[in-house]
Design a protein around this motif. Structure first.
Motif, short mmCIF file in Angstrom:
data_model
loop_
_atom_site.label_atom_id
_atom_site.label_comp_id
_atom_site.label_asym_id
_atom_site.label_seq_id
_atom_site.Cartn_x
_atom_site.Cartn_y
_atom_site.Cartn_z
N PRO A 90 -40.31 51.97 -4.81
CA PRO A 90 -40.53 50.70 -5.51
C PRO A 90 -39.68 50.53 -6.78
O PRO A 90 -39.34 51.50 -7.44
CB PRO A 90 -42.02 50.75 -5.86
N ASP A 91 -39.41 49.25 -7.12
CA ASP A 91 -38.58 48.89 -8.28
C ASP A 91 -39.30 49.05 -9.61
O ASP A 91 -38.69 49.32 -10.63
CB ASP A 91 -38.17 47.40 -8.27
N ARG A 92 -40.59 48.72 -9.60
CA ARG A 92 -41.33 48.59 -10.86
C ARG A 92 -42.65 49.34 -10.81
O ARG A 92 -43.25 49.51 -9.75
CB ARG A 92 -41.65 47.12 -11.14
N MET A 93 -43.09 49.74 -12.00
CA MET A 93 -44.43 50.29 -12.17
C MET A 93 -45.12 49.36 -13.17
O MET A 93 -44.54 49.01 -14.21
CB MET A 93 -44.38 51.71 -12.74
N LYS B 90 -38.52 37.39 1.96
CA LYS B 90 -37.99 38.69 2.40
C LYS B 90 -39.12 39.72 2.45
O LYS B 90 -40.11 39.62 1.74
CB LYS B 90 -36.89 39.19 1.46
N LYS B 91 -38.93 40.73 3.31
CA LYS B 91 -39.91 41.81 3.47
C LYS B 91 -39.27 43.14 3.11
O LYS B 91 -38.04 43.24 3.03
CB LYS B 91 -40.41 41.84 4.91
N ALA B 92 -40.09 44.15 2.93
CA ALA B 92 -39.59 45.49 2.66
C ALA B 92 -38.82 46.01 3.88
O ALA B 92 -39.18 45.74 5.02
CB ALA B 92 -40.75 46.43 2.34
N THR B 93 -37.76 46.77 3.62
CA THR B 93 -36.99 47.38 4.69
C THR B 93 -37.82 48.51 5.32
O THR B 93 -38.83 48.96 4.76
CB THR B 93 -35.67 47.97 4.16
N LYS B 94 -37.38 49.00 6.46
CA LYS B 94 -38.06 50.12 7.12
C LYS B 94 -38.13 51.33 6.18
O LYS B 94 -39.16 52.01 6.10
CB LYS B 94 -37.35 50.51 8.41
N GLN B 95 -37.03 51.61 5.50
CA GLN B 95 -37.00 52.75 4.58
C GLN B 95 -38.00 52.54 3.43
O GLN B 95 -38.71 53.46 3.03
CB GLN B 95 -35.59 52.94 4.04
N GLN B 96 -38.05 51.32 2.90
CA GLN B 96 -39.02 51.02 1.85
C GLN B 96 -40.45 51.15 2.37
O GLN B 96 -41.32 51.70 1.69
CB GLN B 96 -38.78 49.61 1.29
N LYS C 35 -45.57 53.81 2.23
CA LYS C 35 -46.65 54.47 2.98
C LYS C 35 -47.01 55.81 2.35
O LYS C 35 -48.19 56.16 2.20
CB LYS C 35 -46.25 54.64 4.44
N LYS C 36 -45.99 56.58 1.97
CA LYS C 36 -46.23 57.88 1.33
C LYS C 36 -47.01 57.71 0.03
O LYS C 36 -47.95 58.47 -0.24
CB LYS C 36 -44.90 58.59 1.04
N LEU C 37 -46.62 56.73 -0.77
CA LEU C 37 -47.33 56.49 -2.03
C LEU C 37 -48.77 56.06 -1.78
O LEU C 37 -49.69 56.53 -2.45
CB LEU C 37 -46.59 55.43 -2.86
N ARG C 38 -48.96 55.19 -0.80
CA ARG C 38 -50.32 54.74 -0.48
C ARG C 38 -51.18 55.90 0.02
O ARG C 38 -52.36 55.99 -0.31
CB ARG C 38 -50.27 53.61 0.55
#
Length: 100
Positions: free
Chosen positions: A34-37, A64-70, A75-78
């Motif tokens: 992610p870009d921001r906290m 626009k939507k998040a890319t597959k990589q994003q 998912k890892k952060l969640r």
């Protein structure tokens, strides 16, 4: 200013107006993060301590939507218990700030 830049500026304005804080992030070696906290000081009391409420934000241009990589990185952060927003409109910014 780009369409994404306008949403990012609105995000910053709204988070600060609500008493929150916002930082631009750099994640060396972690493309798609992610870009921001954003956080709001002195959130829920946990283990006898007052902790800030922290969320991560990926800002995208309208529609626009998040890319597959994003999506994989989010998912890892969640899975680790973090809240991750993909914000591509002023309405999504308002939803984030209203839920803080």
């Amino acid at each position: 200013m780009t369409p994404e830049g306008k949403i990012e500026a609105y995000l910053k304005k709204c988070v600060l107006a609500s008493g929150g804080r916002i930082r631009k992030l750099s994640w060396p070696g972690h493309r798609g993060a992610p870009d921001r906290m954003v956080w709001w000081p002195l959130g829920e009391r946990t283990l006898g301590m007052l902790l800030p409420h922290v969320e991560f934000v990926e800002v995208k241009a309208p529609g626009k939507k998040a890319t597959k990589q994003q999506q994989r990185e989010h998912k890892k952060l969640r899975e680790d218990g973090f809240v991750v927003w993909v914000i591509n409109s002023k309405e999504r910014v308002d939803a984030l700030v209203d839920g803080a």
